[in-house]
Design a protein around this motif. Structure first.
Motif, PDB file in Angstrom:
ATOM      1  N   LYS A  24     -10.111   1.021   3.130  1.00  0.00           N
ATOM      2  CA  LYS A  24      -8.648   0.949   3.082  1.00  0.00           C
ATOM      3  C   LYS A  24      -8.151   0.855   1.647  1.00  0.00           C
ATOM      4  O   LYS A  24      -7.255   1.605   1.226  1.00  0.00           O
ATOM      5  CB  LYS A  24      -8.163  -0.243   3.919  1.00  0.00           C
ATOM      6  CG  LYS A  24      -6.637  -0.352   4.018  1.00  0.00           C
ATOM      7  CD  LYS A  24      -6.090  -1.289   2.946  1.00  0.00           C
ATOM      8  CE  LYS A  24      -4.585  -1.387   2.998  1.00  0.00           C
ATOM      9  NZ  LYS A  24      -4.060  -2.289   1.937  1.00  0.00           N
ATOM     10  N   ASP A  25      -8.716  -0.048   0.851  1.00  0.00           N
ATOM     11  CA  ASP A  25      -8.276  -0.214  -0.533  1.00  0.00           C
ATOM     12  C   ASP A  25      -8.547   1.039  -1.363  1.00  0.00           C
ATOM     13  O   ASP A  25      -7.735   1.426  -2.210  1.00  0.00           O
ATOM     14  CB  ASP A  25      -8.973  -1.417  -1.171  1.00  0.00           C
ATOM     15  CG  ASP A  25      -8.420  -2.741  -0.662  1.00  0.00           C
ATOM     16  OD1 ASP A  25      -7.414  -2.724   0.074  1.00  0.00           O
ATOM     17  OD2 ASP A  25      -9.000  -3.794  -0.991  1.00  0.00           O
ATOM     18  N   MET A  26      -9.685   1.675  -1.108  1.00  0.00           N
ATOM     19  CA  MET A  26     -10.030   2.879  -1.871  1.00  0.00           C
ATOM     20  C   MET A  26      -9.080   4.019  -1.533  1.00  0.00           C
ATOM     21  O   MET A  26      -8.636   4.773  -2.407  1.00  0.00           O
ATOM     22  CB  MET A  26     -11.471   3.289  -1.561  1.00  0.00           C
ATOM     23  CG  MET A  26     -11.964   4.454  -2.396  1.00  0.00           C
ATOM     24  SD  MET A  26     -13.699   4.787  -2.072  1.00  0.00           S
ATOM     25  CE  MET A  26     -14.422   3.291  -2.732  1.00  0.00           C
ATOM     26  N   LEU A  27      -8.754   4.170  -0.254  1.00  0.00           N
ATOM     27  CA  LEU A  27      -7.837   5.219   0.176  1.00  0.00           C
ATOM     28  C   LEU A  27      -6.465   5.025  -0.459  1.00  0.00           C
ATOM     29  O   LEU A  27      -5.857   5.979  -0.977  1.00  0.00           O
ATOM     30  CB  LEU A  27      -7.735   5.211   1.708  1.00  0.00           C
ATOM     31  CG  LEU A  27      -6.825   6.258   2.359  1.00  0.00           C
ATOM     32  CD1 LEU A  27      -7.250   7.667   1.975  1.00  0.00           C
ATOM     33  CD2 LEU A  27      -6.854   6.091   3.878  1.00  0.00           C
ATOM     34  N   VAL A  28      -5.962   3.801  -0.447  1.00  0.00           N
ATOM     35  CA  VAL A  28      -4.659   3.509  -1.046  1.00  0.00           C
ATOM     36  C   VAL A  28      -4.689   3.762  -2.549  1.00  0.00           C
ATOM     37  O   VAL A  28      -3.745   4.329  -3.125  1.00  0.00           O
ATOM     38  CB  VAL A  28      -4.254   2.045  -0.747  1.00  0.00           C
ATOM     39  CG1 VAL A  28      -3.084   1.614  -1.625  1.00  0.00           C
ATOM     40  CG2 VAL A  28      -3.901   1.883   0.727  1.00  0.00           C
ATOM     41  N   ASP A  29      -5.789   3.371  -3.194  1.00  0.00           N
ATOM     42  CA  ASP A  29      -5.918   3.578  -4.642  1.00  0.00           C
ATOM     43  C   ASP A  29      -5.834   5.059  -4.991  1.00  0.00           C
ATOM     44  O   ASP A  29      -5.156   5.458  -5.948  1.00  0.00           O
ATOM     45  CB  ASP A  29      -7.230   2.990  -5.138  1.00  0.00           C
ATOM     46  CG  ASP A  29      -7.416   3.180  -6.632  1.00  0.00           C
ATOM     47  OD1 ASP A  29      -6.620   2.616  -7.407  1.00  0.00           O
ATOM     48  OD2 ASP A  29      -8.341   3.907  -7.019  1.00  0.00           O
ATOM     49  N   VAL A  30      -6.520   5.896  -4.222  1.00  0.00           N
ATOM     50  CA  VAL A  30      -6.499   7.345  -4.474  1.00  0.00           C
ATOM     51  C   VAL A  30      -5.090   7.908  -4.254  1.00  0.00           C
ATOM     52  O   VAL A  30      -4.614   8.746  -5.026  1.00  0.00           O
ATOM     53  CB  VAL A  30      -7.525   8.064  -3.569  1.00  0.00           C
ATOM     54  CG1 VAL A  30      -7.350   9.580  -3.651  1.00  0.00           C
ATOM     55  CG2 VAL A  30      -8.940   7.671  -3.955  1.00  0.00           C
ATOM     56  N   LEU A  31      -4.409   7.446  -3.220  1.00  0.00           N
ATOM     57  CA  LEU A  31      -3.065   7.945  -2.924  1.00  0.00           C
ATOM     58  C   LEU A  31      -2.054   7.544  -3.998  1.00  0.00           C
ATOM     59  O   LEU A  31      -1.046   8.225  -4.190  1.00  0.00           O
ATOM     60  CB  LEU A  31      -2.604   7.419  -1.562  1.00  0.00           C
ATOM     61  CG  LEU A  31      -3.355   7.982  -0.344  1.00  0.00           C
ATOM     62  CD1 LEU A  31      -2.948   7.242   0.922  1.00  0.00           C
ATOM     63  CD2 LEU A  31      -3.089   9.477  -0.181  1.00  0.00           C
ATOM     64  N   LYS A  32      -2.312   6.470  -4.716  1.00  0.00           N
ATOM     65  CA  LYS A  32      -1.399   6.015  -5.771  1.00  0.00           C
ATOM     66  C   LYS A  32      -1.596   6.761  -7.086  1.00  0.00           C
ATOM     67  O   LYS A  32      -0.748   6.690  -7.980  1.00  0.00           O
ATOM     68  CB  LYS A  32      -1.579   4.521  -6.019  1.00  0.00           C
ATOM     69  CG  LYS A  32      -1.038   3.630  -4.904  1.00  0.00           C
ATOM     70  CD  LYS A  32      -1.262   2.159  -5.260  1.00  0.00           C
ATOM     71  CE  LYS A  32      -0.658   1.231  -4.208  1.00  0.00           C
ATOM     72  NZ  LYS A  32      -0.888  -0.195  -4.545  1.00  0.00           N
ATOM     73  N   ARG A  33      -2.714   7.478  -7.209  1.00  0.00           N
ATOM     74  CA  ARG A  33      -3.025   8.140  -8.471  1.00  0.00           C
ATOM     75  C   ARG A  33      -2.158   9.375  -8.702  1.00  0.00           C
ATOM     76  O   ARG A  33      -1.780  10.075  -7.759  1.00  0.00           O
ATOM     77  CB  ARG A  33      -4.495   8.554  -8.508  1.00  0.00           C
ATOM     78  CG  ARG A  33      -5.461   7.401  -8.484  1.00  0.00           C
ATOM     79  CD  ARG A  33      -6.890   7.906  -8.514  1.00  0.00           C
ATOM     80  NE  ARG A  33      -7.837   6.824  -8.246  1.00  0.00           N
ATOM     81  CZ  ARG A  33      -9.144   7.003  -8.125  1.00  0.00           C
ATOM     82  NH1 ARG A  33      -9.652   8.225  -8.263  1.00  0.00           N
ATOM     83  NH2 ARG A  33      -9.929   5.975  -7.884  1.00  0.00           N
ATOM     84  N   SER A  34      -1.893   9.652  -9.961  1.00  0.00           N
ATOM     85  CA  SER A  34      -1.196  10.872 -10.351  1.00  0.00           C
ATOM     86  C   SER A  34      -2.222  11.960 -10.618  1.00  0.00           C
ATOM     87  O   SER A  34      -3.394  11.685 -10.918  1.00  0.00           O
ATOM     88  CB  SER A  34      -0.358  10.641 -11.609  1.00  0.00           C
ATOM     89  OG  SER A  34       0.644   9.682 -11.367  1.00  0.00           O
TER      90      SER A  34
END
Length: 334
Positions: A24-34
């Motif tokens: 979950k945390d990894m997925l959110v981190d990737v989605l926040k990236r530019s």
């Protein structure tokens, strides 16, 4: 109007990944990236979440998601859609009430830029635990491949590392073995379909309704035996007799006996098949098949699709229930 669906439990197989893997945390981190080109976050651009998994003009997209403001909370929701790009479709345009010798199939031009929906899957991930609602044509395997591709592209996973979403098996009977010595295949699909009517009549006439007979029917079909040949074979069975067969998988030792099969291997290997077709043997047996942690529920619809908000609520509700019952090791803090 609501639609009856099945919510099933999955969990990430972390043994082949690195310590501290948290989907979950990894997925959110990737989605926040530019993006490298300076574009905004991936989570705000559906176009950048398109993945052509099979290079065949079909596209899988993480489409709807829980609101970014909620991403810091334990649960993340997603809707995965599978699209197929087509310029035409084949259809019958005549009225089906028309009295005709045959209906004509026509190719209808719908334009080169139309992306037709093949299906949708809905999921909630909390840590490494998931609840999913599969679509008819979008299964758990599609979600595995999509997440793997996304995390590899973001360099969070190396080549050869994959997201594997394992189902947790439990026995249909009270017996649950710690060690499994033998995996037994007991296929019984399509037993009552129209093309088996004659065979089923023969079975009932002879008084043989055993699972073994059903197994033989399916095995012969898997071998592409024609229906006439199957019927002729049954014609050789005497009254009261039966055909018997069994497909089993075991690990044989060099001399005598067999070695145990890790239950985790079975849970991983059978995660995308009908588990009612398998039995397990060891110290005792789970002969009536195994079942996954899953439960039917009703989800509201918007047109032909599920209402994403209601789907998310129902999945979270069942994850909470299974956690409270001790069926899954999810520590509920949501």
């Amino acid at each position: 109007m609501g639609k009856s669906v099945t919510v099933q439990y999955r969990h990430v197989k972390v043994e082949d990944l690195y310590d501290g893997f948290h989907l979950k945390d990894m997925l959110v981190d990737v989605l926040k990236r530019s993006g490298v080109d300076g574009d905004g976050p991936i989570g705000r651009s559906a176009k950048r979440r398109i993945i052509d998994l099979d290079q065949d003009r079909t596209y899988v997209i993480l489409n709807k998601m829980s609101e970014p403001a909620s991403w810091s909370k334990p649960a993340f929701f997603g809707q995965l859609i599978h699209l197929e790009r087509k310029a035409s479709i084949t259809a019958v345009t005549q009225s089906l009430d028309e009295d005709t010798n045959e209906f004509m199939l026509e190719n209808l031009d719908i334009g080169a830029d139309k992306n037709l929906l093949k299906g949708a899957l809905y999921f909630v991930v909390i840590g490494n635990h998931l609840g999913i609602i599969e679509g008819q044509k979008v299964r758990g395997l599609t979600l595995e491949r999509y997440l793997t591709s996304m995390l590899q592209s973001a360099e969070e996973l190396e080549a050869g590392q994959n997201v594997v979403l394992v189902r947790k098996l439990s026995a249909t009977s009270k017996t649950r073995m710690r060690e499994v010595q033998e995996l037994v295949m007991m296929p019984h699909r399509n037993v009552r379909s129209s093309d088996t009517a004659k065979q089923m009549q023969t079975i009932k006439r002879d008084g043989d309704k055993s699972d073994d007979t059903k197994t033989v029917i399916d095995i012969l079909r898997y071998m592409h035996w024609p229906e006439e040949a199957i019927e002729a074979l049954f014609g050789n069975v005497p009254d009261g007799g039966s055909l018997q067969s069994r497909i089993s998988i075991m690990i044989k030792k060099p001399k005598r006996g067999s070695a145990p099969i890790a239950r985790s291997l079975i849970e991983e290997g059978l995660r995308n098949v009908d588990l009612e077709e398998f039995g397990l043997k060891g110290e005792g047996s789970e002969k009536n098949g195994s079942v996954v942690i899953a439960e039917k529920t009703t989800v509201e619809q918007i047109g032909d699709l599920l209402d994403p908000t209601d789907a998310m609520a129902k999945i979270i509700e069942l994850l909470h229930k299974w956690s409270k019952e001790g069926r899954i090791d999810l520590s509920w803090k949501a």
